[in-house]
Design a protein around this motif. Structure first.
Motif, PDB file in Angstrom:
ATOM      1  N   GLU A 189       8.350  14.190  11.042  1.00 14.86           N
ATOM      2  CA  GLU A 189       8.066  14.615   9.664  1.00 14.86           C
ATOM      3  C   GLU A 189       6.933  13.754   9.115  1.00 14.86           C
ATOM      4  OE1 GLU A 189      11.576  14.671   7.116  1.00 14.86           O
ATOM      5  OE2 GLU A 189      12.838  14.591   8.909  1.00 14.86           O
ATOM      6  N   LYS A 190       5.999  14.392   8.425  1.00 18.16           N
ATOM      7  CA  LYS A 190       4.879  13.661   7.852  1.00 18.16           C
ATOM      8  C   LYS A 190       5.100  13.460   6.350  1.00 18.16           C
ATOM      9  CE  LYS A 190       0.537  13.874  10.135  1.00 18.16           C
ATOM     10  NZ  LYS A 190      -0.628  14.683  10.513  1.00 18.16           N
ATOM     11  N   HIS A 191       5.032  12.218   5.881  1.00 16.84           N
ATOM     12  CA  HIS A 191       5.237  11.938   4.457  1.00 16.84           C
ATOM     13  C   HIS A 191       4.340  10.785   4.029  1.00 16.84           C
ATOM     14  CE1 HIS A 191       8.850  14.410   4.287  1.00 16.84           C
ATOM     15  NE2 HIS A 191       9.308  13.790   5.363  1.00 16.84           N
ATOM     16  N   VAL A 192       4.172  10.663   2.701  1.00 14.52           N
ATOM     17  CA  VAL A 192       3.502   9.480   2.162  1.00 14.52           C
ATOM     18  C   VAL A 192       4.582   8.458   1.790  1.00 14.52           C
ATOM     19  CG1 VAL A 192       1.991   8.568   0.348  1.00 14.52           C
ATOM     20  CG2 VAL A 192       1.612  10.877   1.277  1.00 14.52           C
ATOM     21  N   PHE A 193       4.401   7.232   2.278  1.00 17.72           N
ATOM     22  CA  PHE A 193       5.404   6.184   2.049  1.00 17.72           C
ATOM     23  C   PHE A 193       4.819   5.032   1.234  1.00 17.72           C
ATOM     24  CE2 PHE A 193       7.069   8.235   5.850  1.00 17.72           C
ATOM     25  CZ  PHE A 193       8.438   8.190   5.672  1.00 17.72           C
ATOM     26  N   ASN A 194       5.671   4.399   0.436  1.00 19.79           N
ATOM     27  CA  ASN A 194       5.348   3.084  -0.137  1.00 19.79           C
ATOM     28  C   ASN A 194       5.607   2.066   0.973  1.00 19.79           C
ATOM     29  OD1 ASN A 194       5.182   4.135  -2.896  1.00 19.79           O
ATOM     30  ND2 ASN A 194       7.415   4.366  -2.691  1.00 19.79           N
ATOM     31  N   VAL A 195       4.638   1.185   1.232  1.00 19.63           N
ATOM     32  CA  VAL A 195       4.795   0.211   2.322  1.00 19.63           C
ATOM     33  C   VAL A 195       5.032  -1.175   1.728  1.00 19.63           C
ATOM     34  CG1 VAL A 195       3.731  -0.766   4.385  1.00 19.63           C
ATOM     35  CG2 VAL A 195       3.191   1.588   3.698  1.00 19.63           C
ATOM     36  N   PHE A 196       6.139  -1.779   2.136  1.00 12.95           N
ATOM     37  CA  PHE A 196       6.480  -3.140   1.666  1.00 12.95           C
ATOM     38  C   PHE A 196       6.458  -4.103   2.848  1.00 12.95           C
ATOM     39  CE2 PHE A 196       8.546  -0.173  -1.166  1.00 12.95           C
ATOM     40  CZ  PHE A 196       8.519  -0.768  -2.428  1.00 12.95           C
ATOM     41  N   ILE A 197       6.132  -5.389   2.584  1.00 19.00           N
ATOM     42  CA  ILE A 197       6.310  -6.431   3.604  1.00 19.00           C
ATOM     43  C   ILE A 197       7.390  -7.406   3.144  1.00 19.00           C
ATOM     44  CG2 ILE A 197       3.991  -6.311   4.616  1.00 19.00           C
ATOM     45  CD1 ILE A 197       3.316  -8.816   2.880  1.00 19.00           C
TER      46      ILE A 197
ATOM     47  N   LEU B 192       9.037  -2.373   5.346  1.00 21.05           N
ATOM     48  CA  LEU B 192      10.019  -1.452   4.782  1.00 21.05           C
ATOM     49  C   LEU B 192       9.241  -0.313   4.121  1.00 21.05           C
ATOM     50  CD1 LEU B 192      12.873  -0.708   3.779  1.00 21.05           C
ATOM     51  CD2 LEU B 192      12.586  -2.350   1.939  1.00 21.05           C
ATOM     52  N   TYR B 193       9.608   0.925   4.445  1.00 20.05           N
ATOM     53  CA  TYR B 193       8.887   2.085   3.934  1.00 20.05           C
ATOM     54  C   TYR B 193       9.857   2.948   3.133  1.00 20.05           C
ATOM     55  CZ  TYR B 193       5.936   0.786   7.924  1.00 20.05           C
ATOM     56  OH  TYR B 193       5.166   0.106   8.831  1.00 20.05           O
ATOM     57  N   THR B 194       9.485   3.282   1.909  1.00 24.07           N
ATOM     58  CA  THR B 194      10.304   4.234   1.150  1.00 24.07           C
ATOM     59  C   THR B 194       9.413   5.423   0.785  1.00 24.07           C
ATOM     60  OG1 THR B 194       9.773   3.166  -0.941  1.00 24.07           O
ATOM     61  CG2 THR B 194      11.782   2.446   0.158  1.00 24.07           C
ATOM     62  N   LEU B 195      10.031   6.584   0.729  1.00 26.24           N
ATOM     63  CA  LEU B 195       9.275   7.815   0.474  1.00 26.24           C
ATOM     64  C   LEU B 195       8.674   7.777  -0.927  1.00 26.24           C
ATOM     65  CD1 LEU B 195       9.044  10.194   2.422  1.00 26.24           C
ATOM     66  CD2 LEU B 195      10.822  11.331   1.099  1.00 26.24           C
ATOM     67  N   LYS B 196       7.378   8.121  -1.029  1.00 26.37           N
ATOM     68  CA  LYS B 196       6.755   8.200  -2.351  1.00 26.37           C
ATOM     69  C   LYS B 196       7.259   9.474  -3.030  1.00 26.37           C
ATOM     70  CE  LYS B 196       2.342   7.597  -4.633  1.00 26.37           C
ATOM     71  NZ  LYS B 196       2.124   8.830  -5.388  1.00 26.37           N
ATOM     72  N   GLU B 197       7.714   9.307  -4.249  1.00 27.48           N
ATOM     73  CA  GLU B 197       8.308  10.449  -4.972  1.00 27.48           C
ATOM     74  C   GLU B 197       7.250  11.523  -5.219  1.00 27.48           C
ATOM     75  OE1 GLU B 197      11.732  10.428  -6.250  1.00 27.48           O
ATOM     76  OE2 GLU B 197      11.816   8.844  -4.734  1.00 27.48           O
TER      77      GLU B 197
ATOM     78  N   GLU C 222       0.841  -1.206   0.000  1.00 27.25           N
ATOM     79  CA  GLU C 222       0.000   0.000   0.000  1.00 27.25           C
ATOM     80  C   GLU C 222       0.870   1.248   0.000  1.00 27.25           C
ATOM     81  OE1 GLU C 222      -2.193   0.544   3.645  1.00 27.25           O
ATOM     82  OE2 GLU C 222      -0.565  -0.239   4.844  1.00 27.25           O
ATOM     83  N   GLU C 223       0.195   2.407  -0.081  1.00 25.02           N
ATOM     84  CA  GLU C 223       0.845   3.703   0.145  1.00 25.02           C
ATOM     85  C   GLU C 223       0.111   4.348   1.307  1.00 25.02           C
ATOM     86  OE1 GLU C 223       0.553   5.757  -3.555  1.00 25.02           O
ATOM     87  OE2 GLU C 223       1.909   4.372  -4.581  1.00 25.02           O
ATOM     88  N   ARG C 224       0.852   4.970   2.210  1.00 23.39           N
ATOM     89  CA  ARG C 224       0.206   5.485   3.417  1.00 23.39           C
ATOM     90  C   ARG C 224       0.967   6.708   3.929  1.00 23.39           C
ATOM     91  NH1 ARG C 224       0.395   2.638   8.619  1.00 23.39           N
ATOM     92  NH2 ARG C 224       1.292   0.906   7.458  1.00 23.39           N
ATOM     93  N   GLU C 225       0.219   7.680   4.491  1.00 26.83           N
ATOM     94  CA  GLU C 225       0.887   8.832   5.110  1.00 26.83           C
ATOM     95  C   GLU C 225       1.223   8.485   6.569  1.00 26.83           C
ATOM     96  OE1 GLU C 225       0.318  13.589   4.957  1.00 26.83           O
ATOM     97  OE2 GLU C 225      -1.256  12.532   6.067  1.00 26.83           O
ATOM     98  N   ILE C 226       2.459   8.700   6.921  1.00 31.54           N
ATOM     99  CA  ILE C 226       2.920   8.334   8.265  1.00 31.54           C
ATOM    100  C   ILE C 226       3.803   9.456   8.796  1.00 31.54           C
ATOM    101  CG2 ILE C 226       4.095   6.550   9.636  1.00 31.54           C
ATOM    102  CD1 ILE C 226       3.862   4.714   7.170  1.00 31.54           C
ATOM    103  N   GLU C 227       3.712   9.710  10.119  1.00 27.05           N
ATOM    104  CA  GLU C 227       4.614  10.678  10.736  1.00 27.05           C
ATOM    105  C   GLU C 227       5.809   9.930  11.304  1.00 27.05           C
ATOM    106  OE1 GLU C 227       2.913  13.603  13.443  1.00 27.05           O
ATOM    107  OE2 GLU C 227       4.893  13.786  14.392  1.00 27.05           O
ATOM    108  N   VAL C 228       7.002  10.308  10.827  1.00 25.88           N
ATOM    109  CA  VAL C 228       8.219   9.625  11.256  1.00 25.88           C
ATOM    110  C   VAL C 228       9.218  10.659  11.743  1.00 25.88           C
ATOM    111  CG1 VAL C 228      10.107   8.103  10.536  1.00 25.88           C
ATOM    112  CG2 VAL C 228       7.856   7.849   9.504  1.00 25.88           C
TER     113      VAL C 228
END
Lengths: 268, 572
Positions: free
Chosen positions: A236-244, A263-268, A227-233
């Motif tokens: 900082e708040k960003h939308v991340f690509n979420v991997f399992i 594993l979360y990577t920043l959505k471009e 999925e893609e999800r907005e998370i505060e890390v």
């Protein structure tokens, strides 16, 4: 809190084993007693007074004790703050291997870099590295399967390879980039990389979270985007690509659900 | 000519019949003597306990699987996060490791506890050179090693066909090639079956391809042993180790000894030694209804006079298991998900290594602890019962003093038992809480000295303080008139006040005085047999067809054993 300032008198020819430089060992001691604590250079045994000028006296307990380490040659000192449970240590310079290893509590600040195997199997406390960290930061000791259990590490610069191997708990924040092998075999904990990770991120990971803001040069094949999800890390708040993943590994079940590493990577 | 007199100690020694009487022990030129002259060095042992040097009948301290443990467990030198024991005395080598210590630490720690002789309990013949290299480099104790025969292709074929002469000739050949001491048998047939992914769980499960049963293997090995008149009996680790309900397999294995009679010139009157009995005395069908069958097994051992046992006490530590029982190690790693190493030794045996944590909050481990102690406490004949930890399988040998203290002090072991997370379940499933017995110092001297020396066929030189015996003497800071308890007793047994090996003072107040204070000897057995062309032919054929090395590269050459002590046995 009472402060003890220790200053290296000369640069060690070999490396100094400074297991005694912790608030726990200093607690309740005056300058003279601190000077009598053991240390070793290679196979030769010394006392701290042979190598350091010692000013001030420690507090009654480790929690009441702050240690400041000064002087040219701190980068030749190993094991500073290792096994510490409380109090504070500040190294005004770079520290060598095993700095803060097996640390259980208190606060440890290194103004320069730390070399490999620092924060090894850390259990608790706060560790701030203002420079960069070499390899095996917060990893399990070679051969061991019990990695970092708790506490927080913040690295202002880059980290080397094998960050958080066998990590079980706690948080690592890297403001720079990470080299290969991040969170290998992880079974818990959180790794946040503000820069980019090179490759082999989360290999054989069973559980835990890895955030990579700058993306991975090469993704492991065992991770699947869900999925893609907005998370505060880390504020900082960003939308991340979420991997399992790592899907090639054995995964336990909890309440009927299969547990995966994330594993979360920043959505471009 | 060195003369020493150890004066006024309380001497515990079943060989000279002393049960704590105050007596002097005299040493001259490395041997115990009746008396010495006025010029002898005097050691004041008043208010202290004096025993012969101890003998470890079963330990894994040398060889490829020990070293495999060392190199795949670098973390062993840090025990539970604490930096451990990189000790260095002023005159000794640096010491490291916990469950798989370095050779130096091995020799020094055994010396601190007063040990004079160690039996390395499993030597793969193919890797005998490595075993002897480590034995050579371990300081102080005399040592010997038992080659494993329980999964050997030659033995399967000879025993299956009832060719006792050939079996005996082959064993004698292997002992000579490997500088071995006797016959070890690990999971008979099962480790070979493991090559097919199978195992032998009872004494009647046939080995694939060879179609021989464990019962036939054990029976044949005992017959071979007595035919050759070897000093030690067959040394058995039976099938089905470590599984709930395995005590029936254990009893079936022990019963094989019933038809046999000891035949040797070394004073040994038993034919079968069953090792680490704790791992073989389990009832129940799963780990959930797992219970102790120590009493049932020991009732049999007590009445069957031609067998001996050692305990295999769990010490509740993080340790490294290692055994030639390959399938067992595989199943263990499937239970604890820790790293697993497995080795096949072509034609001869196998091995596995897995780290294991005997946790004080794990019911099974607590039970194993209790069962090990029950076995020692149910023993009626202490000359047939020995204390071991099957080092490092049930715990490191450095914990012997703790095991002794648990056995000698009911309060100490009950405190441990009552502190367990599952103590009420352990109390229900074992009988330990009901046992009031405390092992005496005299019984301890039998279990750790006279008994192992006798079963190894070394009773005339080791394990006692009679004139003519080797001057191995341990003096402990224990006053029998004011017995220390618990941890004090443990500490006194861990650090001998004095330890003399062959009349040389090696330890004083728990400190090893020199790196290599004495010339240690490697014992091996040269059993003479009539020339056997069939066996020599079979050996050269198997080396040509199956072995990956040449026959010429197999034997343990002289320089591997710089100080041999050869026990020669005349032709059967």
């Amino acid at each position: 809190m009472d402060t003890v300032t220790i200053t290296l008198k000369k640069v060690p020819g070999l490396y100094l084993e400074c297991e005694s430089v912790t608030p726990d060992k200093f607690a309740g001691k005056n300058a003279e007693e601190i000077a009598a604590l053991p240390c070793a250079e290679g196979k030769r045994n010394y006392v701290l007074g042979d190598w350091f000028e010692i000013a001030g006296a420690a507090g009654a307990t480790a929690a009441d004790t702050k240690i400041v380490v000064n002087g040219a040659g701190t980068d030749k000192c190993k094991y500073i703050g290792a096994w510490m449970t409380a109090g504070e240590v500040v190294v005004n310079g770079t520290a060598d291997m095993f700095t803060g290893a097996w640390m259980e509590g208190g606060k440890l600040t290194v103004k320069g870099d730390v070399r490999s195997f620092s924060a090894l199997q850390m259990k608790g406390g706060e560790f701030i590295i203002e420079g960069r960290a070499w390899n095996y930061l917060a990893a399990a000791y070679r051969g061991d399967w019990r990695g970092m259990q708790g506490g927080t590490i913040r690295v202002k610069g880059d980290v080397g390879s094998d960050l958080g191997t066998f990590m079980n708990g706690g948080t690592i924040i890297v403001e720079g980039n990470a080299d290969i092998h991040v969170g290998t075999h992880a079974e818990g904990g959180t790794i946040i990389i503000k820069g980019k990770a090179h490759r082999r991120v989360g290999g054989q990971m069973v559980k835990g979270e890895i955030y990579v803001f700058g993306g991975c040069d090469v993704m492991m094949p065992g991770f699947k985007k869900i999925e893609e999800r907005e998370i505060e890390v880390d504020g900082e708040k960003h939308v991340f690509n979420v991997f399992i993943g790592d899907l090639g590994e054995r995964h336990p079940k909890s309440k009927g659900e299969v547990v995966y590493g994330h594993l979360y990577t920043l959505k471009e | 000519m060195t003369e020493i007199i150890i004066k006024n100690g309380h001497v515990f020694d079943s060989v000279s019949g002393l049960k704590g009487e105050v007596a002097d022990v005299c040493i001259k030129d490395g041997k115990i003597v009746e008396s010495v002259g006025n010029g002898a060095t005097v050691i004041d042992a008043a208010g202290k306990t004096v025993m012969a040097g101890a003998v470890d009948v079963h330990t894994h301290v040398a060889g490829p699987k020990v070293n495999l443990g060392r190199w795949y467990r670098p973390e062993d030198k840090f025990r539970l996060g604490e930096r451990c024991s990189a000790k260095m005395g002023p005159n000794t080598h640096i010491e490291g490791g916990f469950s798989i210590p370095t050779v130096f630490k091995t020799g020094y720690e055994y010396a601190r506890m007063g040990f004079a002789f160690l039996m390395e309990a499993a030597m793969p013949p193919l890797y005998a050179r490595h075993v002897h290299e480590e034995i050579r480099d371990t300081p102080i104790q005399d040592e010997a090693a038992l080659p494993v025969f329980g999964n050997n292709w030659f033995m399967f074929e000879y025993l299956k066909n009832g060719e006792l002469d050939n079996a005996a000739a082959y064993v004698a050949w292997v002992l000579r090639q490997t500088k071995g001491y006797g016959i070890k048998c690990v999971n008979p047939g099962g480790s070979e079956a493991w090559g097919w992914g199978l195992n032998c769980m009872t004494v009647n499960d046939p080995v694939p391809y060879f179609e021989i049963t464990p019962k036939e293997i054990i029976d044949g090995l005992i017959a071979t042993n007595e035919h050759l008149k070897l000093p030690h009996s067959v040394h058995l680790h039976s099938n089905n180790l470590g599984n709930p309900g395995n005590y029936t397999t254990t009893l079936d294995s022990l019963k094989i000894a019933e038809g046999h009679k000891a035949n040797n010139a070394f004073g040994r009157d038993t034919v079968l030694h069953h090792t680490h009995l704790q791992f073989h005395s389990y009832g129940g069908t799963t780990w959930a209804d797992f219970e102790s069958k120590a009493k049932e097994v020991m009732d049999y051992v007590n009445k069957q006079e031609n067998i001996t046992i050692d305990t295999g006490n769990v010490t509740l530590d993080e340790t490294t298991t290692m055994t030639a029982d390959g399938p067992f190690e595989y199943h263990l790693s499937a239970l604890n998900h820790l790293k697993w190493a497995n080795v096949d030794v072509e034609l001869e045996t196998a091995a596995g290594v897995v780290p294991y944590i005997y946790g004080k909050n794990v019911k099974v481990c607590e039970m194993q602890w209790a069962i090990g102690l029950e076995i020692a406490l149910y023993a009626k004949d202490m000359m047939r019962t020995m204390i071991t930890t099957d080092h490092p399988n049930a715990g490191p040998f450095t914990r012997y003093p703790r095991v002794y203290a648990w056995l000698m002090d009911k309060e100490y072991r009950d405190a441990e038992l009552n502190g367990f997370k599952w103590s009420s379940k352990v109390i229900d499933a074992t009988t330990l809480a009901e046992i009031d017995r405390e092992i005496s110092l005299y019984e301890l001297s039998q279990m750790t000295r006279a008994a192992p020396a006798k079963v190894l066929g070394l009773g005339s030189t080791f394990g006692g303080l009679a004139p003519g015996m080797n001057a191995n003497v341990a003096v402990y800071d224990i006053n029998p008139d004011n017995m220390p308890k618990g941890i004090e007793l443990e500490n006194a047994l861990a650090k001998a006040a004095y330890f003399f090996k062959d009349g040389v003072k090696c330890v004083e107040n728990g400190v090893v005085l020199e790196a290599n204070p004495v010339v240690k000897e490697t014992y091996w057995v040269d059993a003479k047999v009539p020339e056997n062309k069939q066996v020599l032919h079979d050996v050269s054929e198997k080396f040509l067809k199956y072995y990956s090395i040449n026959l010429e590269n197999y034997d343990v050459a002289h320089h591997y054993v710089p100080h041999p002590h050869v026990i020669e046995i005349e032709e059967a």
